[in-house]
Design an enzyme around this catalytic site. Structure first.
Site, PDB file in Angstrom:
ATOM      1  N   LYS A  14       0.835  -1.217   0.000  1.00 44.53           N
ATOM      2  CA  LYS A  14       0.000   0.000   0.000  1.00 44.53           C
ATOM      3  C   LYS A  14       0.865   1.261   0.000  1.00 44.53           C
ATOM      4  O   LYS A  14       0.587   2.203  -0.740  1.00 44.53           O
ATOM      5  CB  LYS A  14      -0.942   0.019   1.223  1.00 44.53           C
ATOM      6  CG  LYS A  14      -1.903  -1.153   1.282  1.00 44.53           C
ATOM      7  CD  LYS A  14      -2.925  -1.006   2.394  1.00 44.53           C
ATOM      8  CE  LYS A  14      -2.337  -1.058   3.793  1.00 44.53           C
ATOM      9  NZ  LYS A  14      -1.820  -2.397   4.190  1.00 44.53           N
ATOM     10  N   ARG A  88      -9.905   0.482   8.775  1.00 46.02           N
ATOM     11  CA  ARG A  88      -9.475  -0.882   9.087  1.00 46.02           C
ATOM     12  C   ARG A  88     -10.525  -1.634   9.888  1.00 46.02           C
ATOM     13  O   ARG A  88     -10.283  -2.782  10.273  1.00 46.02           O
ATOM     14  CB  ARG A  88      -8.196  -0.826   9.915  1.00 46.02           C
ATOM     15  CG  ARG A  88      -6.919  -1.070   9.103  1.00 46.02           C
ATOM     16  CD  ARG A  88      -5.786  -0.660  10.003  1.00 46.02           C
ATOM     17  NE  ARG A  88      -4.568  -1.388   9.852  1.00 46.02           N
ATOM     18  CZ  ARG A  88      -3.449  -0.815   9.391  1.00 46.02           C
ATOM     19  NH1 ARG A  88      -3.445   0.423   8.957  1.00 46.02           N
ATOM     20  NH2 ARG A  88      -2.337  -1.498   9.384  1.00 46.02           N
ATOM     21  N   ARG A 127      11.276  -5.786   4.691  1.00 41.91           N
ATOM     22  CA  ARG A 127      11.076  -4.348   4.928  1.00 41.91           C
ATOM     23  C   ARG A 127      11.693  -3.930   6.259  1.00 41.91           C
ATOM     24  O   ARG A 127      12.189  -2.817   6.390  1.00 41.91           O
ATOM     25  CB  ARG A 127       9.571  -4.021   4.907  1.00 41.91           C
ATOM     26  CG  ARG A 127       9.279  -2.538   5.026  1.00 41.91           C
ATOM     27  CD  ARG A 127       7.826  -2.224   4.763  1.00 41.91           C
ATOM     28  NE  ARG A 127       6.978  -2.448   5.915  1.00 41.91           N
ATOM     29  CZ  ARG A 127       5.651  -2.297   5.904  1.00 41.91           C
ATOM     30  NH1 ARG A 127       5.027  -1.949   4.808  1.00 41.91           N
ATOM     31  NH2 ARG A 127       4.936  -2.488   6.990  1.00 41.91           N
ATOM     32  N   ARG A 133      11.147  -0.635  11.684  1.00 37.40           N
ATOM     33  CA  ARG A 133       9.904  -0.802  12.452  1.00 37.40           C
ATOM     34  C   ARG A 133       9.940  -2.116  13.229  1.00 37.40           C
ATOM     35  O   ARG A 133      10.052  -3.192  12.636  1.00 37.40           O
ATOM     36  CB  ARG A 133       8.706  -0.791  11.506  1.00 37.40           C
ATOM     37  CG  ARG A 133       8.293   0.603  11.091  1.00 37.40           C
ATOM     38  CD  ARG A 133       7.173   0.580  10.078  1.00 37.40           C
ATOM     39  NE  ARG A 133       5.992  -0.128  10.544  1.00 37.40           N
ATOM     40  CZ  ARG A 133       4.859  -0.197   9.850  1.00 37.40           C
ATOM     41  NH1 ARG A 133       4.772   0.396   8.674  1.00 37.40           N
ATOM     42  NH2 ARG A 133       3.821  -0.845  10.326  1.00 37.40           N
ATOM     43  N   ARG A 145      -0.571  -9.238  13.423  1.00 37.41           N
ATOM     44  CA  ARG A 145      -1.101  -8.206  12.516  1.00 37.41           C
ATOM     45  C   ARG A 145      -1.947  -8.851  11.420  1.00 37.41           C
ATOM     46  O   ARG A 145      -3.008  -8.340  11.064  1.00 37.41           O
ATOM     47  CB  ARG A 145       0.054  -7.401  11.895  1.00 37.41           C
ATOM     48  CG  ARG A 145       0.726  -6.475  12.897  1.00 37.41           C
ATOM     49  CD  ARG A 145       2.060  -5.969  12.388  1.00 37.41           C
ATOM     50  NE  ARG A 145       1.919  -4.997  11.318  1.00 37.41           N
ATOM     51  CZ  ARG A 145       2.932  -4.607  10.546  1.00 37.41           C
ATOM     52  NH1 ARG A 145       4.139  -5.123  10.721  1.00 37.41           N
ATOM     53  NH2 ARG A 145       2.738  -3.716   9.610  1.00 37.41           N
TER      54      ARG A 145
HETATM   55  P1  AMP Z   1       0.567   0.626   9.209  1.00 33.95           P
HETATM   56  O1  AMP Z   1       1.655   1.627   9.024  1.00 33.95           O
HETATM   57  O2  AMP Z   1      -0.635   0.927   8.346  1.00 33.95           O
HETATM   58  O3  AMP Z   1       1.033  -0.793   9.069  1.00 33.95           O
HETATM   59  O4  AMP Z   1       0.052   0.775  10.714  1.00 33.95           O
HETATM   60  C1  AMP Z   1       0.920   0.518  11.816  1.00 33.95           C
HETATM   61  C2  AMP Z   1       0.092   0.346  13.087  1.00 33.95           C
HETATM   62  O5  AMP Z   1      -0.628   1.572  13.378  1.00 33.95           O
HETATM   63  C3  AMP Z   1      -1.001  -0.725  13.014  1.00 33.95           C
HETATM   64  O6  AMP Z   1      -0.504  -2.021  13.293  1.00 33.95           O
HETATM   65  C4  AMP Z   1      -1.970  -0.241  14.077  1.00 33.95           C
HETATM   66  O7  AMP Z   1      -1.492  -0.520  15.384  1.00 33.95           O
HETATM   67  C5  AMP Z   1      -1.922   1.281  13.892  1.00 33.95           C
HETATM   68  N1  AMP Z   1      -2.937   1.714  12.902  1.00 33.95           N
HETATM   69  C6  AMP Z   1      -2.712   2.293  11.685  1.00 33.95           C
HETATM   70  N2  AMP Z   1      -3.850   2.574  11.053  1.00 33.95           N
HETATM   71  C7  AMP Z   1      -4.851   2.142  11.887  1.00 33.95           C
HETATM   72  C8  AMP Z   1      -6.266   2.113  11.790  1.00 33.95           C
HETATM   73  N3  AMP Z   1      -6.916   2.582  10.711  1.00 33.95           N
HETATM   74  N4  AMP Z   1      -6.966   1.607  12.838  1.00 33.95           N
HETATM   75  C9  AMP Z   1      -6.335   1.147  13.941  1.00 33.95           C
HETATM   76  N5  AMP Z   1      -5.010   1.112  14.079  1.00 33.95           N
HETATM   77  C10 AMP Z   1      -4.259   1.606  13.062  1.00 33.95           C
END
Ligand code: AMP
Length: 189
Positions: A14, A88, A127, A133, A145
């Site tokens: 993404k 999400r 990654r 991260r 996740r």
């Molecule tokens: P990402 O960078 O999209 O992989 O998000 C990293 C982390 O941020 C996720 O594992 C969640 O803990 C939190 N997070 C990001 N977007 C959301 C969302 N829309 N709803 C809930 N938690 C989120």
């Protein structure tokens, strides 16, 4: 406005595809994950978000929805927005629809990247070498996740399917091949 939801499990590509879409369509990119990571680490909000993201759990809806709405309001003149990593949960999708409706706007399309689970795990571990991260580096957190994605997030595709807005895109191939498939879907809007 062109409002795209870029959807898919962690590691589906993404972020990578968002960068290309921003350049191609001149859109604003909003990633809730990026917003959480950019918060002042000393703030209560950052600590709260980190307490969930470090385990690979979702941050609670009320907090995430507020963060997202604030972010959208920072771009009143946007030609369109890519929502990356949001919504999400179905509650987030409903809140986004209501919020956009209040602005006389709506989601144009959800593009869902389809990538098999084994490939996701490989990509995330790779990654981790560059992203730094912690949630990319630990196989147990990755598994959590992906499990949370299946349980809480995958149903969101049905929400947009019911509105006739879901487009499935094969997420296997080169970055440019996948980008071409996404553009083909977007250009039909
Ligand atoms: P990402 O960078 O999209 O992989 O998000 C990293 C982390 O941020 C996720 O594992 C969640 O803990 C939190 N997070 C990001 N977007 C959301 C969302 N829309 N709803 C809930 N938690 C989120």
């Amino acid at each position: 406005m062109l409002n795209l939801v870029l959807f898919g499990p962690p590691g589906a590509g993404k972020g990578t595809q968002s960068e290309k879409l921003i350049a191609h369509y001149g859109l604003v990119h909003i990633s809730t994950g990026d917003v959480f990571r950019a918060l002042n680490p000393e703030s209560d909000l950052a600590k709260l978000a980190k307490s969930y993201s470090d385990k690979g759990d979702l941050v609670p809806d009320d907090v995430t929805i507020k963060i997202l709405e604030n972010e959208v309001l920072k771009h009143p003149n946007a030609k369109g927005v890519i929502y990356d990593g949001f919504p999400r949960t179905n509650a987030q999708a409903e809140a986004l629809d209501k919020f956009l409706e209040g602005k006389g706007d709506s989601i144009s399309l959800m593009v869902a990247l389809d990538v098999p689970e084994e490939e996701l795990k490989t990509r995330l571990l790779k990654r981790a070498e560059v992203s730094g991260r912690a949630d990319d580096a630990d196989p147990e957190i990755i598994a959590n996740r992906i499990a949370n994605y299946k349980r809480q997030t995958a149903p969101v595709a049905e929400f947009y399917k019911a509105q006739g807005k879901l487009r499935l895109v094969d997420g296997i191939g080169t970055i440019d091949e996948i980008f071409g498939r996404i553009c083909a879907a977007v250009d039909k809007v």
